[in-house]
Write a protein that holds these residues in place. Sequence first.
Motif, PDB file in Angstrom:
ATOM      1  N   LYS A 266       0.846  -1.209   0.000  1.00 38.65           N
ATOM      2  CA  LYS A 266       0.000   0.000   0.000  1.00 38.65           C
ATOM      3  C   LYS A 266       0.878   1.254   0.000  1.00 38.65           C
ATOM      4  CE  LYS A 266      -4.052   1.845   2.463  1.00 38.65           C
ATOM      5  NZ  LYS A 266      -3.690   3.232   2.247  1.00 38.65           N
ATOM      6  N   ALA A 267       1.932   1.216   0.805  1.00 40.54           N
ATOM      7  CA  ALA A 267       2.830   2.376   0.885  1.00 40.54           C
ATOM      8  C   ALA A 267       3.477   2.649  -0.473  1.00 40.54           C
ATOM      9  CB  ALA A 267       3.905   2.124   1.945  1.00 40.54           C
ATOM     10  N   LEU A 268       3.850   1.577  -1.176  1.00 37.39           N
ATOM     11  CA  LEU A 268       4.465   1.753  -2.504  1.00 37.39           C
ATOM     12  C   LEU A 268       3.480   2.437  -3.462  1.00 37.39           C
ATOM     13  CD1 LEU A 268       6.483  -0.913  -4.482  1.00 37.39           C
ATOM     14  CD2 LEU A 268       4.724   0.392  -5.605  1.00 37.39           C
ATOM     15  N   VAL A 269       2.282   1.878  -3.542  1.00 36.94           N
ATOM     16  CA  VAL A 269       1.304   2.393  -4.517  1.00 36.94           C
ATOM     17  C   VAL A 269       0.880   3.820  -4.136  1.00 36.94           C
ATOM     18  CG1 VAL A 269      -1.005   2.047  -5.486  1.00 36.94           C
ATOM     19  CG2 VAL A 269       0.494   0.074  -5.120  1.00 36.94           C
ATOM     20  N   ASP A 270       0.538   4.015  -2.872  1.00 34.37           N
ATOM     21  CA  ASP A 270       0.027   5.331  -2.449  1.00 34.37           C
ATOM     22  C   ASP A 270       1.085   6.418  -2.574  1.00 34.37           C
ATOM     23  OD1 ASP A 270      -2.313   4.084  -1.961  1.00 34.37           O
ATOM     24  OD2 ASP A 270      -2.206   4.163   0.233  1.00 34.37           O
ATOM     25  N   THR A 271       2.298   6.124  -2.147  1.00 33.11           N
ATOM     26  CA  THR A 271       3.351   7.147  -2.238  1.00 33.11           C
ATOM     27  C   THR A 271       3.631   7.470  -3.698  1.00 33.11           C
ATOM     28  OG1 THR A 271       4.325   6.173  -0.259  1.00 33.11           O
ATOM     29  CG2 THR A 271       5.658   7.793  -1.421  1.00 33.11           C
ATOM     30  N   GLY A 272       3.668   6.434  -4.522  1.00 33.01           N
ATOM     31  CA  GLY A 272       3.912   6.649  -5.953  1.00 33.01           C
ATOM     32  C   GLY A 272       2.866   7.553  -6.575  1.00 33.01           C
ATOM     33  N   LYS A 273       1.623   7.368  -6.159  1.00 36.69           N
ATOM     34  CA  LYS A 273       0.545   8.136  -6.797  1.00 36.69           C
ATOM     35  C   LYS A 273       0.382   9.549  -6.215  1.00 36.69           C
ATOM     36  CE  LYS A 273      -2.963   5.069  -6.692  1.00 36.69           C
ATOM     37  NZ  LYS A 273      -4.146   4.277  -7.099  1.00 36.69           N
ATOM     38  N   ASN A 274       0.776   9.726  -4.956  1.00 33.79           N
ATOM     39  CA  ASN A 274       0.419  10.981  -4.274  1.00 33.79           C
ATOM     40  C   ASN A 274       1.565  11.915  -3.909  1.00 33.79           C
ATOM     41  OD1 ASN A 274      -2.322  10.226  -4.209  1.00 33.79           O
ATOM     42  ND2 ASN A 274      -1.885   8.838  -2.497  1.00 33.79           N
ATOM     43  N   TYR A 275       2.773  11.398  -3.807  1.00 33.64           N
ATOM     44  CA  TYR A 275       3.863  12.207  -3.235  1.00 33.64           C
ATOM     45  C   TYR A 275       4.091  13.523  -3.998  1.00 33.64           C
ATOM     46  CZ  TYR A 275       8.676  13.548  -2.044  1.00 33.64           C
ATOM     47  OH  TYR A 275       9.794  14.247  -1.678  1.00 33.64           O
ATOM     48  N   GLU A 276       4.131  13.421  -5.339  1.00 34.31           N
ATOM     49  CA  GLU A 276       4.442  14.651  -6.096  1.00 34.31           C
ATOM     50  C   GLU A 276       3.348  15.700  -5.928  1.00 34.31           C
ATOM     51  OE1 GLU A 276       6.458  13.408 -10.159  1.00 34.31           O
ATOM     52  OE2 GLU A 276       5.288  11.817  -9.241  1.00 34.31           O
ATOM     53  N   PHE A 277       2.097  15.242  -5.835  1.00 31.89           N
ATOM     54  CA  PHE A 277       0.998  16.208  -5.682  1.00 31.89           C
ATOM     55  C   PHE A 277       0.966  16.804  -4.275  1.00 31.89           C
ATOM     56  CE2 PHE A 277      -1.304  13.528  -9.072  1.00 31.89           C
ATOM     57  CZ  PHE A 277      -0.722  14.272 -10.099  1.00 31.89           C
ATOM     58  N   SER A 278       1.574  16.094  -3.317  1.00 31.23           N
ATOM     59  CA  SER A 278       1.521  16.579  -1.932  1.00 31.23           C
ATOM     60  C   SER A 278       2.620  17.607  -1.653  1.00 31.23           C
ATOM     61  CB  SER A 278       1.673  15.398  -0.956  1.00 31.23           C
ATOM     62  OG  SER A 278       3.004  14.908  -1.017  1.00 31.23           O
TER      63      SER A 278
END
Lengths: 194, 376
Positions: free
Chosen positions: B363-375
């Motif tokens: 979950k951490a892999l998928v979520d960080t990949g999808k959200n980090y740049e936008f955050s």
Amino acid sequence: MQLVIICGMLGSGKTTLLLRLVKLLQSDYSQIAIIENEVGEVGVDANYLSRKGLNVQELYSGCVCCTLSTDLIVTLEKLQELYSPEIVFMEASGVARPNDLLNTIEQYGTMIEDVKVLSIIDATRYVLFSEMLSELLCAHIECSDVLIINKIDETKREEIGNIKEDTLIKKNNAKTWFISVESDDYIPARKWLT
Amino acid sequence: MSRETMNVEERVWAAINLEKPDRLPVAPDCQPAGAAKLTGRTQSVVANDPEEALNAELEAFDKYGGWDMYHMAVPSTNINTLFLGMKVKLPGRELLDNEPYQVVEEEVVKLEDYNNIIEGGWQNFFMNDLLYRIAHESDNIPELINKIQEIVQKAFQEWAKRDTYVPCWAGDLHPFFKLSLTRSMIKFTEDLYYRPEIVEKALDRMVQETIKTVIDKVRATGSKIAWLCEERAGGFFYPLPIFEKYWWKYTVQIVDALWSEGIISLWHLDTSWDKNFHYFKKLPKGSVILHFDGTTDIFAAKKELGGHLCLMGDVHPSLLSLGKPEDVENYVKRLIDEVSYDGGLILSTGCNVPAAIKPDNFKALVDTGKNYEFSK
């Protein structure tokens, strides 16, 4: 828990070495376990060893080992829980690089108090390996605490001399032994593990 | 906070074309062994039942919110593992129910088989001879082949319902890898040393077959990406002169032939390729994707190959199985900051999602990949 990793190419004598070490050291430890990772032509007879009071776990990984180091930790945890062995001997797959295993053990192997790497090399095929698989051979030699040059009874004296003079062998810091694991009467097992 | 402005396919292609996508494309290599752990199935179920293997993949995709690319469309099960050309021990058959399948390294292809391969081709030798040497006594080969076709159809329909890009319907192992697996690594190395001419003849023939088969399959599926795999030729094992003569020469032929047809080759490259980067620089810009398994130094690869080839990877299986979610999160952030800052990266697992993966780490892999740049 002490861990002894036996590494070397397929056919170098890992299984023979493992069996001799276990036989020689069985009385020194209350619980010995074995991890068998070489799923190849010659394997340890797990049933036979179980009858001798040893705990054997096979360690599965893919065709090259990308998850091998992970699976090793999981297997060690399982052994710890089931048998609390004092010492574990692991016969690593011929394509495994001990450094990858050591890195993972250092990071995640909290149950391991001491690790020794014993690398075994088939002297009769030393030239082949040093020319064709030099990277893997180096990886085995560089990480080893004890380096065992095996099958010297089948190797010409001149070739043994060449191996001794080879830079790879000369520059490494491991204790190096020229021996025939299968036929020699004396195997300095205790020396190797201290 | 920024938002997504590309669809999944545009995002993946931006990375392949070395442009900056709206965000990093996310593409964990979620094969049945990992999907089983993520969905509460045993290894035995997914290894022995192709339908359940596909179900596990689909369920894992849905359960973790989906991701941009599911590059290997057909699940690897008891059937597909035979295509490695090796005997396989399966959970629930030779192994305990929850152990992952294991290939058996032994000499199933004999020295005398080289002539058959040179004369009749690998495919002919494999389908009419080798497959029967390696199959388990309980395997009904025609039935298994029919089953693959059924699963391909079902996978095609099911993935089409989901918002993900599924590009690889065709693929192959590098001929060098096929011979190393089926001769066994040491025997094959002895062949290279003692009888290189016959190996070269076999490789020449096999490479032409690989090119033709892959191009035909890619054309038939309308895709533009082919999956290719090599796990044993890099600097991890062989010195550069051996790599150059018996692997690189043939790889250039494959990549060039595919590239001239407009096909990108996605190379699944296990083990360390640190010593081989400079060769890949010689390939046409944007012609390949290099999927590393976490053993190769992807940060060094970025320095040498960034702006020239797309990289993919490389969250290490040990981190995913033994680490903590925050460790995975930090590693993915580092990949984004240091490798993907100007594009040219597809986030993936190093190799496949491991069978021992911790679901929170996935979950951490998928979520960080999808959200980090936008955050940020």
